[in-house]
Design an enzyme around this catalytic site. Structure first.
Site, short mmCIF file in Angstrom:
data_model
loop_
_atom_site.label_atom_id
_atom_site.label_comp_id
_atom_site.label_asym_id
_atom_site.label_seq_id
_atom_site.Cartn_x
_atom_site.Cartn_y
_atom_site.Cartn_z
N THR A 530 0.86 -1.19 0.00
CA THR A 530 0.00 0.00 0.00
C THR A 530 0.89 1.23 0.00
O THR A 530 1.88 1.29 0.72
CB THR A 530 -0.95 0.02 1.21
OG1 THR A 530 -1.84 -1.09 1.09
CG2 THR A 530 -1.79 1.30 1.26
N PHE A 532 1.20 5.13 0.79
CA PHE A 532 0.59 6.16 1.64
C PHE A 532 1.15 7.53 1.25
O PHE A 532 2.31 7.65 0.88
CB PHE A 532 0.94 5.92 3.12
CG PHE A 532 0.29 4.69 3.70
CD1 PHE A 532 -0.89 4.79 4.43
CD2 PHE A 532 0.85 3.43 3.52
CE1 PHE A 532 -1.49 3.66 4.98
CE2 PHE A 532 0.26 2.29 4.06
CZ PHE A 532 -0.92 2.41 4.79
#
Ligand code: PEP
Ligand code: MN
Length: 625
Positions: A530, A532
């Site tokens: 992921t 960010f």
């Protein structure tokens, strides 16, 4: 022996225990470990355990099974973070120490320091007192070298470390450097170990040429017994029968140390291999094996280096290595932060204003979520967590100044963009000032003692459930319950009696809530990352940005998007992401979100930006970072 003290122990009871132990000839130390107050009684093994247990204020007594005590995990169960100037060694941010073997001149040191800093080193090292095999080899510039090191720190902001070879150097070391190194040849120079223990400065303790891990940890114990626990263990290769490398780098020491001790582990592949081409492969392997830090010899002109030229990397090779480490680190749950020093300097300059903590960082969910982990990796362990229930509340917190920064997920490598955040970036006037990538590893977590066969229901956040589909399909009888965040799921199972409930979440959440991992790595695809973004109210003032994010719309005529893309092509600007999102209230019209490898706020970009603006109906800079 370790005495676990009662939470309600009185001052008098405690001093009675301490005095009694000292009277009986014990070495007494005190610490707080994960909320427990501990006292050690070291040196005497003949005190009766039952007697100690019977003392008022003592909850429990545990014998320490290893000969090293203060260095053991039993004394301190969590990883110790060791300060080195502004930098913390240990934890999830990898520390890179670099520099020449020896300080040869002011120019040489400053040239190399600027190069290694540019490529991601956060600490500078260089020898001033060199322990050479031959008395006829260059012995170092001595105090003159230390003065140069201090100047390097003043000019570059890099903390500095150098080797101490004798007790008589203690005063000048205190004056000029941030940390001292005990070289391999001095690992068992016990008087020198006691001396650096008393100095209280951070110590890089190298493993001896032919020392066992236990002997090495006993040397750490010498330093700790003098009251100094700022120790970084440095593996630099041991003597074996193999002549192709100067020494044999014992990477298997990393997991062994991680189990035995709480002290951080630094790997020195330069002295281990003695040959330039072997350094980077071993450095990459060290990070993969769990090392906290690397120490690399770098020289701008190694052919003329006064010592260890053949093993010194050229600055460019060092730069390539740090780029590789940057990619490898998230795979093992860590980060190489090229902005580390800048942030560390900012931290010490920032001051609290009124009730607002300038260190507050907003993120989604609660402690133990992947967003929280991303915050810790970006801002370090001292950050002030400000968890929020939804993404809009995060943007509001930064807008109002309640939080200095926020960390928001933008996209996942398997499930794609988090669109709500793209829309909020358009709506709010905030700036992206940084980014980081986290590998998402899911764990099946149960109450302590729970087994796979006990589970009937599993709780987690929607995306986590999706990402673990293959694993969950093996248990068609399980009821799947979704909640807002993975950490809430882990918290939820703490409230249920019995072993029937499990949660899917991070290892951190399991530890935080005292739960146990039943199965690890249950995500279908291990390439699960992921990305960010770090957002703030104003643009960042850090080092030159390598990337920028824009959002724009174009007119409704043929080729209008192509006109904008042509500008990137003509200026050789690499576009790393392009995504369209519907414009709210204007059906079938779209905004384009673009990530470029360029600093759109730089002077060189200004004409390109003007050109771009002329080809768009609307353009907003989301940030350069
Ligand atoms: C050094 O770090 O320059 C050095 C001499 O290392 P070691 O003590 O590991 O040989
Ligand atoms: Mn060297």
């Amino acid at each position: 022996m370790i005495l676990v003290l009662d939470k309600n122990i009185t001052k008098d009871q405690k001093s009675h225990i301490r005095n009694m132990l000292v009277d009986r000839g014990c070495f007494v130390h005190e610490t707080d470990d994960s909320g427990r107050n501990l006292i050690s009684a070291l040196g005497k093994s003949n005190i009766d355990v039952a007697f100690l247990k019977s003392l008022p204020g003592v909850e429990d007594v545990t014998p320490v099974s290893t000969p090293f005590k203060l260095a053991s995990r039993q004394w301190h169960s969590a990883d110790t973070l060791v300060p080195l100037g502004n930098v913390m060694v240990g934890g999830e941010r990898i520390v890179i120490i670099a520099g020449p073997c020896a300080i040869e001149s002011r120019d040489q040191a400053l040239t190399i320091a600027r190069e290694v800093k540019r490529y991601g080193a956060v600490v500078f090292r260089g020898g001033a007192y060199k322990p050479r095999t031959s008395p006829y080899s260059f012995q170092g510039l001595e105090e003159e070298g230390l003065k140069i090191l201090a100047e390097v720190r003043d000019q570059t902001g890099l903390p500095v470390v150098t080797e101490i070879t004798s007790m008589v150097q203690a005063d000048v070391m205190m004056k000029y450097v941030d940390a001292v190194q005990i070289g391999a040849r001095n690992m068992q120079n016990f008087e020198l170990l006691k001396c650096v223990g008393r100095m209280g400065k951070t110590v890089v303790l190298k493993r001896g040429l032919a020392s066992t891990i236990e002997e090495w940890l006993m040397s750490a114990e010498y330093i700790m017994s003098e009251g100094n626990d700022r120790i970084i263990l440095c593996e630099r290769g041991i003597r074996t029968f193999e002549p192709y490398t100067r020494n044999t780098l014992d990477l298997s020491a990393i997991p062994v140390l991680k189990k035995l001790t709480h002290l951080p582990v630094l790997i020195d592949p330069s002295h281990a291999t003695g040959i330039r081409e072997k350094v980077s492969p071993m450095a990459r392997a060290a990070i993969a094996a769990g090392a906290d830090a690397l120490m690399i010899e770098v020289h701008h002109d190694p052919d003329h280096a006064l010592s260890d030229g053949p093993q010194s990397l050229y600055p460019k090779q060092f730069g390539q290595l740090t780029r590789d480490i940057y990619v490898i680190a998230p795979v093992v749950g860590k980060q190489l932060d090229f902005d580390y020093l800048h942030k560390a300097a900012g931290d010490s300059n920032r001051q609290d204003v009124g009730t607002r903590s300038p260190k507050a960082i907003a993120f989604l969910g609660e402690l133990g979520t992947f967003s929280h982990k991303a915050c810790l990796q970006y801002f370090g362990e001292n950050m002030d967590a400000d968890p929020k229930q939804n993404f809009r509340a995060i943007f509001e917190a930064v807008k109002s100044g309640e939080a200095a920064y926020a960390v928001i997920p933008l996209e996942n490598s398997l499930s794609g963009s988090i669109h709500e955040n793209y829309d909020l970036l358009l709506e709010y006037d905030l700036q992206i000032v940084g980014e980081l990538t986290l590998r998402i590893v899911h764990y099946l977590i149960g109450r302590p003692g729970a087994h796979l066969e006990d589970i009937r229901r599993v709780i987690s956040a929607g995306p986590a459930v999706q990402q673990c589909r293959q694993f969950l399909d093996r248990f068609p009888g399980w009821e799947v319950i979704t909640v807002n965040a993975t950490a809430s799921a882990v918290q939820e199972i703490t409230h249920n009696e019995g072993y029937g409930y499990a949660a899917i979440g991070s290892k951190e959440a399991a530890d935080l809530y005292g739960m146990e991992v039943i199965e690890e790595g249950i995500e279908t695809n291990p390439m699960n990352f992921t990305r960010f973004a770090v957002i703030a109210a104003a643009p960042g003032t850090g080092r030159a940005a390598g990337k920028s994010s824009l959002v724009y719309s174009v007119g409704n005529q043929p080729g209008s998007l192509y006109e904008t893309l042509k500008i990137f092509q003509e200026n050789h600007i690499n576009l790393v992401k392009l995504e369209s999102r519907p414009i709210h209230g204007r059906p079938w019209q779209y905004m384009f979100y673009a990530d470029l490898e360029a600093d759109v706020r730089s002077a060189e970009f200004a004409p390109i930006l003007d050109h771009l603006i002329s080809k768009t109906d609307y353009l907003k800079i989301l940030g350069s970072y």
